[in-house]
Design an enzyme around this catalytic site. Structure first.
Site, PDB file in Angstrom:
ATOM      1  N   GLY A  35       2.506   5.258  -3.551  1.00  0.00           N
ATOM      2  CA  GLY A  35       3.828   4.816  -3.369  1.00  0.00           C
ATOM      3  C   GLY A  35       4.080   3.384  -3.442  1.00  0.00           C
ATOM      4  O   GLY A  35       2.718   2.728  -3.893  1.00  0.00           O
ATOM      5  N   LEU A  36       5.108   2.681  -3.619  1.00  0.00           N
ATOM      6  CA  LEU A  36       5.206   1.470  -3.949  1.00  0.00           C
ATOM      7  C   LEU A  36       4.619   0.512  -2.553  1.00  0.00           C
ATOM      8  O   LEU A  36       4.352   0.802  -1.538  1.00  0.00           O
ATOM      9  CB  LEU A  36       6.809   0.912  -4.048  1.00  0.00           C
ATOM     10  CG  LEU A  36       7.406   1.398  -5.035  1.00  0.00           C
ATOM     11  CD1 LEU A  36       8.941   1.224  -4.964  1.00  0.00           C
ATOM     12  CD2 LEU A  36       6.983   1.029  -6.358  1.00  0.00           C
ATOM     13  N   SER A  37       4.352  -0.848  -3.058  1.00  0.00           N
ATOM     14  CA  SER A  37       4.036  -1.652  -1.946  1.00  0.00           C
ATOM     15  C   SER A  37       5.113  -1.836  -0.830  1.00  0.00           C
ATOM     16  O   SER A  37       6.020  -1.911  -1.248  1.00  0.00           O
ATOM     17  CB  SER A  37       3.441  -3.113  -2.644  1.00  0.00           C
ATOM     18  OG  SER A  37       3.486  -4.099  -1.561  1.00  0.00           O
ATOM     19  N   GLY A  38       4.648  -1.616   0.524  1.00  0.00           N
ATOM     20  CA  GLY A  38       5.472  -1.775   1.351  1.00  0.00           C
ATOM     21  C   GLY A  38       6.225  -0.353   1.987  1.00  0.00           C
ATOM     22  O   GLY A  38       7.222  -0.353   2.802  1.00  0.00           O
ATOM     23  N   SER A  39       5.845   0.743   1.127  1.00  0.00           N
ATOM     24  CA  SER A  39       6.292   2.101   1.492  1.00  0.00           C
ATOM     25  C   SER A  39       6.093   2.613   2.494  1.00  0.00           C
ATOM     26  O   SER A  39       6.740   3.391   2.898  1.00  0.00           O
ATOM     27  CB  SER A  39       6.064   2.965   0.158  1.00  0.00           C
ATOM     28  OG  SER A  39       4.743   3.149   0.227  1.00  0.00           O
ATOM     29  N   GLY A  40       4.797   2.248   3.242  1.00  0.00           N
ATOM     30  CA  GLY A  40       4.562   2.839   4.448  1.00  0.00           C
ATOM     31  C   GLY A  40       3.084   3.442   4.323  1.00  0.00           C
ATOM     32  O   GLY A  40       2.672   4.248   5.174  1.00  0.00           O
ATOM     33  N   LYS A  41       2.456   3.616   3.195  1.00  0.00           N
ATOM     34  CA  LYS A  41       1.224   4.292   2.848  1.00  0.00           C
ATOM     35  C   LYS A  41      -0.065   4.163   3.799  1.00  0.00           C
ATOM     36  O   LYS A  41      -0.472   4.891   4.581  1.00  0.00           O
ATOM     37  CB  LYS A  41       0.773   4.048   1.557  1.00  0.00           C
ATOM     38  CG  LYS A  41       1.584   4.248   0.278  1.00  0.00           C
ATOM     39  CD  LYS A  41       0.904   3.710  -0.927  1.00  0.00           C
ATOM     40  CE  LYS A  41       0.330   2.433  -1.114  1.00  0.00           C
ATOM     41  NZ  LYS A  41       1.650   1.493  -1.028  1.00  0.00           N
ATOM     42  N   SER A  42      -0.057   2.749   4.274  1.00  0.00           N
ATOM     43  CA  SER A  42      -1.295   2.424   5.034  1.00  0.00           C
ATOM     44  C   SER A  42      -0.794   2.713   6.496  1.00  0.00           C
ATOM     45  O   SER A  42      -1.575   3.161   7.369  1.00  0.00           O
ATOM     46  CB  SER A  42      -1.574   0.988   4.708  1.00  0.00           C
ATOM     47  OG  SER A  42      -2.108   0.580   3.521  1.00  0.00           O
ATOM     48  N   SER A 109      -1.857   3.164  -6.775  1.00  0.00           N
ATOM     49  CA  SER A 109      -2.272   4.015  -7.859  1.00  0.00           C
ATOM     50  C   SER A 109      -0.984   4.549  -8.780  1.00  0.00           C
ATOM     51  O   SER A 109      -0.325   5.577  -8.484  1.00  0.00           O
ATOM     52  CB  SER A 109      -2.784   5.210  -7.228  1.00  0.00           C
ATOM     53  OG  SER A 109      -1.980   5.756  -6.248  1.00  0.00           O
TER      54      SER A 109
END
Length: 201
Positions: A35-42, A109
């Protein structure tokens, strides 16, 4: 990239993946958060790691920023470097899956081809693509690292979502709404892992 040396042969281990999985009481697999940076992945991956730990599941979180401090410290953000970054992480994740771990990877990615490359590495039933779908406007409002601000100001080039493309997954194994509560998303992921018989019901 160095070519494969025909004198280097694969050495089979006496302890199999199946034996390790039996000992640990769950299967090895990769959940690939994209997902985009800031999407909440981490954030979501971290919450899932905590939940798995509490359930006694052996897991490990590979974070996009962290690997660039070591394993991928020599790589930049060109298309070739991004591809090599994902290849390296995929290989490490594959070894961890062979050890019987549930591996969580949080990487932008942005290209479908690289995500498919890792899926092919892992094999059937071992790769779960997790699309954390959060609108660009929300990601930009969050901007936890101040990267969108830099990209908009022209201080950061080739930034995904601004001047570099993010290719949305066409067939993600699970599609998460990144605006939902993290606790809700974690439950969805645990349910999926149980449905796929990776962890016990």
């Amino acid at each position: 990239m160095a070519q494969h040396d025909e004198n280097v042969v694969w050495h089979a281990h006496p302890v199999t993946r199946e034996a390790r999985e039996h000992l640990q009481g769950h299967r090895g697999a990769v959940l690939w958060f994209t997902g985009l940076s800031g999407s909440g992945k981490s954030t979501v991956a971290g919450a899932l790691e905590q939940a798995l730990h509490q359930l006694g599941v052996s897991s490990y979180l590979l974070d996009g920023d962290n690997v660039r401090h070591g394993l991928c410290r020599d790589l930049g953000f060109s298309d070739d470097d991004r591809k090599e970054n994902i290849r390296r992480v995929g290989e490490v994740a594959r070894l961890m899956v062979d050890a019987g771990l549930v591996v969580l990877t949080a990487f932008i990615s942005p290209h479908r081809a690289e995500r498919q490359m890792v899926r092919d590495m892992l094999g059937e039933g071992r790769f779960i693509e997790v699309f954390v779908d959060t609108p660009l406007a929300i990601c930009e409002a969050r901007d936890p690292k101040g990267l969108y601000k830099k990209a908009r100001a022209g201080e950061l080039r080739n930034f995904t979502g601004i001047d570099a493309e993010y290719q949305v997954p066409l067939h993600a194994d699970i599609h998460l709404d990144g605006e939902q509560l993290v606790t809700h998303l974690t439950r969805q992921l645990l349910d999926l892992l149980r449905q796929q018989d990776i962890i016990k019901p």
